[in-house]
Design a protein around this motif. Structure first.
Motif, PDB file in Angstrom:
ATOM      1  N   SER A   1     -10.372  30.348 -36.186  1.00 41.59           N
ATOM      2  CA  SER A   1     -11.010  30.450 -37.514  1.00 41.59           C
ATOM      3  C   SER A   1     -12.360  29.741 -37.558  1.00 41.59           C
ATOM      4  O   SER A   1     -12.696  29.059 -38.536  1.00 41.59           O
ATOM      5  CB  SER A   1     -10.084  29.887 -38.609  1.00 41.59           C
ATOM      6  N   LEU A   2     -13.131  29.929 -36.507  1.00 41.36           N
ATOM      7  CA  LEU A   2     -14.466  29.329 -36.423  1.00 41.36           C
ATOM      8  C   LEU A   2     -15.527  30.419 -36.398  1.00 41.36           C
ATOM      9  O   LEU A   2     -15.311  31.494 -35.821  1.00 41.36           O
ATOM     10  CB  LEU A   2     -14.597  28.477 -35.152  1.00 41.36           C
ATOM     11  N   THR A   3     -16.664  30.140 -37.012  1.00 37.03           N
ATOM     12  CA  THR A   3     -17.805  31.045 -36.946  1.00 37.03           C
ATOM     13  C   THR A   3     -18.663  30.655 -35.750  1.00 37.03           C
ATOM     14  O   THR A   3     -18.508  29.565 -35.174  1.00 37.03           O
ATOM     15  CB  THR A   3     -18.655  30.965 -38.226  1.00 37.03           C
ATOM     16  N   GLN A   4     -19.583  31.534 -35.396  1.00 39.21           N
ATOM     17  CA  GLN A   4     -20.533  31.187 -34.338  1.00 39.21           C
ATOM     18  C   GLN A   4     -21.325  29.944 -34.737  1.00 39.21           C
ATOM     19  O   GLN A   4     -21.602  29.088 -33.896  1.00 39.21           O
ATOM     20  CB  GLN A   4     -21.479  32.358 -34.058  1.00 39.21           C
ATOM     21  N   ARG A   5     -21.659  29.841 -36.003  1.00 38.68           N
ATOM     22  CA  ARG A   5     -22.406  28.669 -36.485  1.00 38.68           C
ATOM     23  C   ARG A   5     -21.581  27.385 -36.317  1.00 38.68           C
ATOM     24  O   ARG A   5     -22.100  26.358 -35.899  1.00 38.68           O
ATOM     25  CB  ARG A   5     -22.823  28.839 -37.937  1.00 38.68           C
ATOM     26  N   ASP A   6     -20.277  27.447 -36.627  1.00 41.88           N
ATOM     27  CA  ASP A   6     -19.398  26.287 -36.435  1.00 41.88           C
ATOM     28  C   ASP A   6     -19.419  25.831 -34.975  1.00 41.88           C
ATOM     29  O   ASP A   6     -19.570  24.649 -34.676  1.00 41.88           O
ATOM     30  CB  ASP A   6     -17.951  26.622 -36.819  1.00 41.88           C
ATOM     31  N   VAL A   7     -19.270  26.795 -34.076  1.00 45.73           N
ATOM     32  CA  VAL A   7     -19.239  26.479 -32.643  1.00 45.73           C
ATOM     33  C   VAL A   7     -20.599  25.953 -32.191  1.00 45.73           C
ATOM     34  O   VAL A   7     -20.674  25.013 -31.397  1.00 45.73           O
ATOM     35  CB  VAL A   7     -18.794  27.702 -31.813  1.00 45.73           C
ATOM     36  N   ALA A   8     -21.661  26.517 -32.734  1.00 47.44           N
ATOM     37  CA  ALA A   8     -23.011  26.053 -32.380  1.00 47.44           C
ATOM     38  C   ALA A   8     -23.186  24.586 -32.774  1.00 47.44           C
ATOM     39  O   ALA A   8     -23.706  23.783 -31.980  1.00 47.44           O
ATOM     40  CB  ALA A   8     -24.059  26.922 -33.067  1.00 47.44           C
ATOM     41  N   GLU A   9     -22.771  24.242 -33.970  1.00 49.87           N
ATOM     42  CA  GLU A   9     -22.912  22.857 -34.434  1.00 49.87           C
ATOM     43  C   GLU A   9     -22.066  21.898 -33.608  1.00 49.87           C
ATOM     44  O   GLU A   9     -22.502  20.805 -33.278  1.00 49.87           O
ATOM     45  CB  GLU A   9     -22.540  22.759 -35.919  1.00 49.87           C
ATOM     46  N   ARG A  10     -20.872  22.316 -33.240  1.00 45.03           N
ATOM     47  CA  ARG A  10     -19.966  21.452 -32.476  1.00 45.03           C
ATOM     48  C   ARG A  10     -20.372  21.320 -31.009  1.00 45.03           C
ATOM     49  O   ARG A  10     -20.098  20.307 -30.387  1.00 45.03           O
ATOM     50  CB  ARG A  10     -18.540  21.998 -32.541  1.00 45.03           C
ATOM     51  N   SER A  11     -20.974  22.379 -30.462  1.00 45.79           N
ATOM     52  CA  SER A  11     -21.272  22.396 -29.027  1.00 45.79           C
ATOM     53  C   SER A  11     -22.701  22.002 -28.679  1.00 45.79           C
ATOM     54  O   SER A  11     -22.984  21.655 -27.540  1.00 45.79           O
ATOM     55  CB  SER A  11     -21.005  23.790 -28.449  1.00 45.79           C
ATOM     56  N   GLY A  12     -23.602  22.106 -29.665  1.00 44.78           N
ATOM     57  CA  GLY A  12     -25.006  21.846 -29.369  1.00 44.78           C
ATOM     58  C   GLY A  12     -25.701  23.036 -28.725  1.00 44.78           C
ATOM     59  O   GLY A  12     -26.820  22.926 -28.242  1.00 44.78           O
ATOM     60  N   ILE A  13     -25.037  24.175 -28.709  1.00 47.51           N
ATOM     61  CA  ILE A  13     -25.605  25.418 -28.180  1.00 47.51           C
ATOM     62  C   ILE A  13     -26.020  26.258 -29.377  1.00 47.51           C
ATOM     63  O   ILE A  13     -25.273  26.380 -30.346  1.00 47.51           O
ATOM     64  CB  ILE A  13     -24.571  26.171 -27.312  1.00 47.51           C
TER      65      ILE A  13
ATOM     66  N   GLN B   1     -22.075  24.336 -20.279  1.00 45.48           N
ATOM     67  CA  GLN B   1     -21.956  25.121 -21.499  1.00 45.48           C
ATOM     68  C   GLN B   1     -20.519  25.614 -21.691  1.00 45.48           C
ATOM     69  O   GLN B   1     -20.012  25.637 -22.813  1.00 45.48           O
ATOM     70  CB  GLN B   1     -22.926  26.297 -21.487  1.00 45.48           C
ATOM     71  N   LEU B   2     -19.893  26.011 -20.595  1.00 43.93           N
ATOM     72  CA  LEU B   2     -18.484  26.413 -20.663  1.00 43.93           C
ATOM     73  C   LEU B   2     -17.650  25.257 -21.205  1.00 43.93           C
ATOM     74  O   LEU B   2     -16.829  25.447 -22.112  1.00 43.93           O
ATOM     75  CB  LEU B   2     -17.984  26.825 -19.276  1.00 43.93           C
ATOM     76  N   LEU B   3     -17.879  24.053 -20.676  1.00 51.29           N
ATOM     77  CA  LEU B   3     -17.127  22.887 -21.137  1.00 51.29           C
ATOM     78  C   LEU B   3     -17.415  22.588 -22.607  1.00 51.29           C
ATOM     79  O   LEU B   3     -16.493  22.295 -23.380  1.00 51.29           O
ATOM     80  CB  LEU B   3     -17.458  21.674 -20.270  1.00 51.29           C
ATOM     81  N   ASP B   4     -18.689  22.670 -22.998  1.00 50.93           N
ATOM     82  CA  ASP B   4     -19.071  22.407 -24.391  1.00 50.93           C
ATOM     83  C   ASP B   4     -18.443  23.426 -25.338  1.00 50.93           C
ATOM     84  O   ASP B   4     -17.962  23.067 -26.420  1.00 50.93           O
ATOM     85  CB  ASP B   4     -20.588  22.408 -24.551  1.00 50.93           C
ATOM     86  N   LEU B   5     -18.445  24.686 -24.972  1.00 49.40           N
ATOM     87  CA  LEU B   5     -17.860  25.731 -25.817  1.00 49.40           C
ATOM     88  C   LEU B   5     -16.350  25.529 -25.961  1.00 49.40           C
ATOM     89  O   LEU B   5     -15.804  25.621 -27.067  1.00 49.40           O
ATOM     90  CB  LEU B   5     -18.159  27.118 -25.247  1.00 49.40           C
TER      91      LEU B   5
END
Length: 111
Positions: free
Chosen positions: A22-34, A53-57
């Motif tokens: 239940s995450l958006t691309q924006r949520d993942v971007a904020e959490r991962s720094g990507i 990047q794989l680890l961050d995602l």
């Protein structure tokens, strides 16, 4: 642009896992720094990614990185039977004669 199958499959798994969490691309971007556009390109298989990047995602989504990786291709069942194949006898004889001649020449022997 050609999409490599492994990257396309990775992107599909990433998108599916992200949506399941239940995450958006924006949520993942904020959490991962990507950046969000980078995540969109990865999900579409248009962009390769680096190991970190794989680890961050994976961390941003809350999964083990291995859960995002495509399954390795299954080998052909025929490979299990390669040892069962026998070359024709005339080929074996030809190889033996060649090895025999080569062996004598290597030792300095004449035929």
């Amino acid at each position: 642009m050609t999409i490599e199958p492994a990257y396309q499959e990775f992107g599909e798994r990433l998108a599916q896992t992200r949506r399941h969490a239940s995450l958006t691309q924006r949520d993942v971007a904020e959490r991962s720094g990507i950046s969000r556009p980078t995540i969109a390109n990865i999900e579409k298989g248009r962009q390769r990614l680096l190991y970190h990047q794989l680890l961050d995602l994976a961390h941003a989504i809350g999964v083990d990185p291995r859960d995002l990786l495509p399954a390795p291709p299954t080998p052909s069942p025929a490979l299990a039977h390669l040892d069962d194949l026998a070359p024709p006898a005339h080929v074996l004889d030809w190889v033996r004669r060649g090895v025999d001649r080569t062996g004598r020449q290597d030792r300095g022997e004449q035929r």
